[in-house]
Design a protein around this motif. Structure first.
Motif, mmCIF file in Angstrom:
data_model
loop_
_atom_site.group_PDB
_atom_site.id
_atom_site.type_symbol
_atom_site.label_atom_id
_atom_site.label_comp_id
_atom_site.label_asym_id
_atom_site.label_seq_id
_atom_site.Cartn_x
_atom_site.Cartn_y
_atom_site.Cartn_z
ATOM 1 N N ASN A 1 0.769 -25.833 -37.160
ATOM 2 C CA ASN A 1 1.477 -27.113 -37.109
ATOM 3 C C ASN A 1 2.666 -27.185 -38.066
ATOM 4 N N ALA B 1 6.334 -27.057 -39.725
ATOM 5 C CA ALA B 1 7.704 -27.288 -39.273
ATOM 6 C C ALA B 1 8.511 -26.006 -39.449
ATOM 7 N N GLU C 1 10.415 -30.129 -36.553
ATOM 8 C CA GLU C 1 9.028 -29.887 -36.147
ATOM 9 C C GLU C 1 8.980 -28.764 -35.109
ATOM 10 N N THR D 1 4.303 -28.968 -31.618
ATOM 11 C CA THR D 1 4.117 -30.345 -32.075
ATOM 12 C C THR D 1 4.994 -31.301 -31.278
#
Length: 283
Positions: A93, A95, A207, A211
Motif C-alpha cells: 500500500n 505511495a 498513491e 490503491t
C-alpha cells in the motif's frame, strides 16, 4: 511493434516473477529496483528467457529508443511508442516517491526535466506515459500494475500551477538572496562569509495504482502474484494486436479482460471507458 499488449502477453505466457537480474548497485533496495527495471525491459523486448546477454542487448536496442537513469524521467522509451516509468515499492500500500518530478499524464520533449539524449533519441514531441509499479519482497515480484499516466495523473497544468505558486511565494521572501533555479528556490550567501547555500526542493509523491483503482480491482492476498493493467478504451483500440489478448483469455482462465469505467483524473465527476486486464498466479 513491441507495445504494452505484447508485454502483457509475454508476462502471461512466461510468468517469471522471481527477479534474478541484479543491478549494479550494492544497496539492496536500489538493487531490487534495478532488477525490476530489467524485468520490465524483458517483458517489452520479449527477452525474459534469453540468457545470452549479447542477444538480449540487441533485442532491447531494437525495442527501445532510450534507456534512462534514476534522476531523470523516463526510465525508457519504446521506438515510436510509449514512455515507461518503473517504480518499486516494498509494501503493498506504499505511495510512490517521485522526488523532484511531479506525476506525468504525458511526457513532453520540451520538458526541462528530461535529458538531451532523451529529447534527441528519435523524432518526437509527446509520448503517452506508462507507469509500471511492482511490489517486491526479497527477490519476488508479488504484484505488478501497468497504468497509463493519462488515466492516473492530472494534466501538467495542475502540478505546474501549484509548483509555480509556491516558487513565487518563496522567492518573495525579503532580505534573502535567491539564485536562478529550476527548483522551488536556491538561496545563496546564507552565512556572513557567503559560503553556505540552501536548496529548496519539492518532493512529489502519488498513491500507488492498486490503491487509486481499488474501486475497480482488489488484489487477492492469497495469490502468489497479482497483475493489473488499466488502459482507456481509445488507447486500447489504437493497438493492432489486441485480438491476441482475447485469444489468450480463452486459453488461460486466470487471465481476464473486462470493460470498466474509471474516474477522469482532471474531473472525477466524469467517467472514462477503459479496459481492466488482470492475471493471477495462485499460491
Amino acid at each position: 511493434m513491441n507495445n504494452i499488449i505484447s508485454a502483457i502477453i509475454n508476462l502471461v505466457e512466461n510468468p517469471k516473477i522471481e527477479l534474478i537480474r541484479k543491478g549494479s548497485s550494492h544497496n539492496r533496495a536500489n538493487n531490487m529496483g534495478e532488477a525490476l527495471e530489467e524485468y520490465i525491459k524483458d517483458l517489452f523486448a520479449n527477452t525474459v528467457d534469453i540468457e545470452d546477454e549479447q542477444v538480449r542487448n540487441a533485442a532491447i536496442s531494437t525495442t527501445f529508443s532510450y534507456l534512462g537513469n534514476q534522476n531523470n524521467p523516463p526510465d525508457s522509451m519504446l521506438h515510436g511508442g510509449d514512455a515507461i516509468e518503473v517504480k518499486k515499492i516494498e509494501s503493498k500500500n506504499s505511495a510512490l516517491a517521485l522526488n523532484s518530478s511531479y506525476p506525468k499524464a504525458k511526457l513532453f520533449a520540451v520538458s526541462p526535466m528530461i535529458k538531451k539524449e532523451c529529447r534527441e533519441c528519435e523524432n518526437w514531441t509527446v509520448k503517452d506515459m506508462i507507469y509500471a509499479v511492482g511490489v517486491v519482497n526479497d527477490n519476488n515480484l508479488e504484484s505488478l500494475a501497468f497504468v497509463y499516466g493519462e488515466d492516473y495523473c492530472a494534466n501538467k497544468e495542475t502540478y505546474e500551477n501549484v509548483k509555480n505558486t509556491i516558487k513565487t511565494g518563496v522567492e518573495a521572501i525579503p532580505n534573502v538572496e535567491f539564485a536562478e533555479s529550476k527548483e522551488l528556490g536556491h538561496v545563496n550567501r546564507v552565512d556572513p562569509l557567503g559560503i553556505t547555500y540552501l536548496r529548496i526542493r519539492g518532493m512529489w509523491g502519488i498513491e500507488n495504482p492498486f490503491t487509486v483503482f481499488k474501486y475497480v480491482y482488489s488484489r487477492n492476498p492469497q495469490n502468489k502474484f497479482n497483475f493489473m493493467c488499466i488502459i482507456n478504451t481509445d488507447k486500447f483500440n489504437s493497438f493492432e494486436n489486441t485480438p491476441d489478448l482475447y485469444a489468450l483469455m480463452k486459453e488461460n482462465k486466470k487471465f481476464e479482460i473486462q470493460d470498466i469505467h474509471i474516474k477522469n483524473p482532471n474531473n472525477p465527476a466524469q467517467l472514462k471507458e477503459a479496459k481492466l486486464i488482470t492475471f493471477e498466479i495462485e499460491a
